[in-house]
Design a protein around this motif. Structure first.
Motif, PDB file in Angstrom:
ATOM      1  N   ASP A   6       0.754  -1.392   0.106  1.00 29.04           N
ATOM      2  CA  ASP A   6       0.369  -0.150  -0.052  1.00 29.04           C
ATOM      3  C   ASP A   6       0.693   1.139   0.120  1.00 29.04           C
TER       4      ASP A   6
ATOM      5  N   GLY B 130      -7.343  -0.673  -0.740  1.00 35.73           N
ATOM      6  CA  GLY B 130      -6.079  -1.538  -0.928  1.00 35.73           C
ATOM      7  C   GLY B 130      -4.226  -2.037  -1.322  1.00 35.73           C
ATOM      8  N   GLU B 131      -4.104  -2.661  -1.190  1.00 33.37           N
ATOM      9  CA  GLU B 131      -2.612  -2.866  -1.693  1.00 33.37           C
ATOM     10  C   GLU B 131      -2.438  -2.856  -2.903  1.00 33.37           C
ATOM     11  N   GLU B 132      -2.240  -1.081  -3.716  1.00 37.85           N
ATOM     12  CA  GLU B 132      -2.207  -1.087  -4.906  1.00 37.85           C
ATOM     13  C   GLU B 132      -0.991  -1.556  -5.934  1.00 37.85           C
TER      14      GLU B 132
ATOM     15  N   VAL C 252       1.583   7.350   1.566  1.00 37.56           N
ATOM     16  CA  VAL C 252       1.229   6.181   2.744  1.00 37.56           C
ATOM     17  C   VAL C 252       2.456   6.510   3.200  1.00 37.56           C
TER      18      VAL C 252
ATOM     19  N   ASN D 220      -2.221   6.474  -0.593  1.00 31.87           N
ATOM     20  CA  ASN D 220      -3.584   6.442   0.090  1.00 31.87           C
ATOM     21  C   ASN D 220      -4.973   6.599  -0.739  1.00 31.87           C
TER      22      ASN D 220
END
Length: 340
Positions: free
Chosen positions: A282, A289-291, A322, A285
């Motif tokens: 991730d 999800g963990e894009e 993040v 933000n």
């Protein structure tokens, strides 16, 4: 406004909005423990690059600007100590902004104390319209700068590699620098230049992150690439300025992220034919999800890593970051000194 290919919307204009945002919000802080020279592998000093720490000639209260006629702002830890060797991080801005704005966008200023680094924030040359740029490759961005100001100036004569080499030498002569950890974090036009430094200044540079950058269209132009350098490429699949799949700018081509990663894997002595899946993360933000998917190349020369972080649906200017991801990026740079 920057000149760009007609079918591709420019992301450069977004920098003015990003600048306002980062200046108003400031950079995200970090709560991680300090990551200093005592917690990392002992590096090998770079040949020909001497720090004032080697000659006991560092000043306890050094200047916070270097670069002479092309000055660069410098941040040092608040507890700067001549008995500590600090990694050097140089941030290379995108087209049309400054090193200080790029550093705020990436949250690097606030990590100088946490990560115990010396941070240098140089600026590219302004064209006659006042737009700052780097002469990195034929695609980016001297030709764009000349087309924007319509001056007929030949900005391709600017030698930004020589400028950065000189800046590294001056930083090492001015601050207590760990010459085995000379790192670059470049974005867009700055990402192109960071990767060019891998090609032409591998005797100085030890690790590089390129966000939304690329390299020469012709792989043979990346020379002499005399030493292996760890490289992390970070690129969004919906980048409308520097396309993830590659494209051209004013008739000058640049390769896509996957091709670029494969090339630098080859320069690092890796097996460039079968990268390994390293998981997801991730990073942004505003994306769910963990894009971000991560691949890494195997069987590289000892101490070398080459990775491609693909931000699925990510734009040219990811925002907001993040905070832990920025911490991880800085740690990645510091964890890749020149191998023994």
């Amino acid at each position: 406004m920057a000149v760009h290919t007609p079918h591709r919307k420019s992301g450069y204009a977004l920098y003015s909005q990003v600048a306002v945002l980062v200046l108003s919000l400031g950079a995200c802080g970090s709560n991680n423990d300090n990551n200093n020279g005592d917690n990392n592998p002992e590096p090998v000093p770079e040949p020909g690059l001497v720090s004032c720490a080697d000659t006991a000639s560092c000043a306890s209260n050094p200047p916070l600007e270097i670069g002479g006629e092309r000055p660069a702002q410098v941040e040092i830890p608040s507890n700067y100590d001549l008995n500590t060797r600090y990694p050097l991080v140089i941030v290379l801005h995108g087209y049309g902004v400054t090193g200080s704005i790029e550093s705020l966008y990436l949250g690097l200023d606030s990590r100088v104390d946490d990560k115990q680094v010396v941070l240098v924030k140089p600026d590219g040359t302004p064209n006659l319209a006042g737009t700052r740029f780097w002469n990195a490759t034929p695609a980016c961005c001297a030709k764009v700068a000349a087309a924007e100001d319509n001056s007929g100036e030949d900005y391709t004569q600017i030698d930004d590699v020589a400028y950065l080499r000189g800046l590294i030498e001056e930083a090492a002569a001015t601050y207590s620098i760990d010459t085995g950890r000379i790192t670059l974090f470049g974005h867009s036009n700055g990402g192109f230049l960071a990767l060019r430094m891998v090609c032409e200044a591998a005797d100085y540079v030890t690790a590089v992150i390129s966000l939304a950058g690329s390299t020469f269209a012709d792989a043979a132009s990346c020379a002499p690439a005399s030493l292996p350098v760890s490289v992390l490429l970070l690129h969004g699949t919906l980048d409308e300025t520097i396309a993830y799949a590659g494209d051209e700018i004013l008739g000058e081509a640049f390769p896509g992220a996957q091709e670029t990663a494969m090339r630098f894997a080859g320069l690092g002595g890796c097996d460039d034919s079968n990268p390994a899946q390293l998981g997801t993360a991730d990073v942004v933000n505003s994306l769910p999800g963990e894009e971000t998917s991560i691949i890494g190349y195997t069987d590289c020369q000892p101490g070398i890593d080459v990775e491609l972080w693909t931000i699925v649906d990510g734009p040219h200017i990811p925002l907001p970051w993040v905070p832990a991801a920025i911490d991880n990026f800085v740690d990645w740079l510091l964890d890749h000194p020149r191998p023994n």
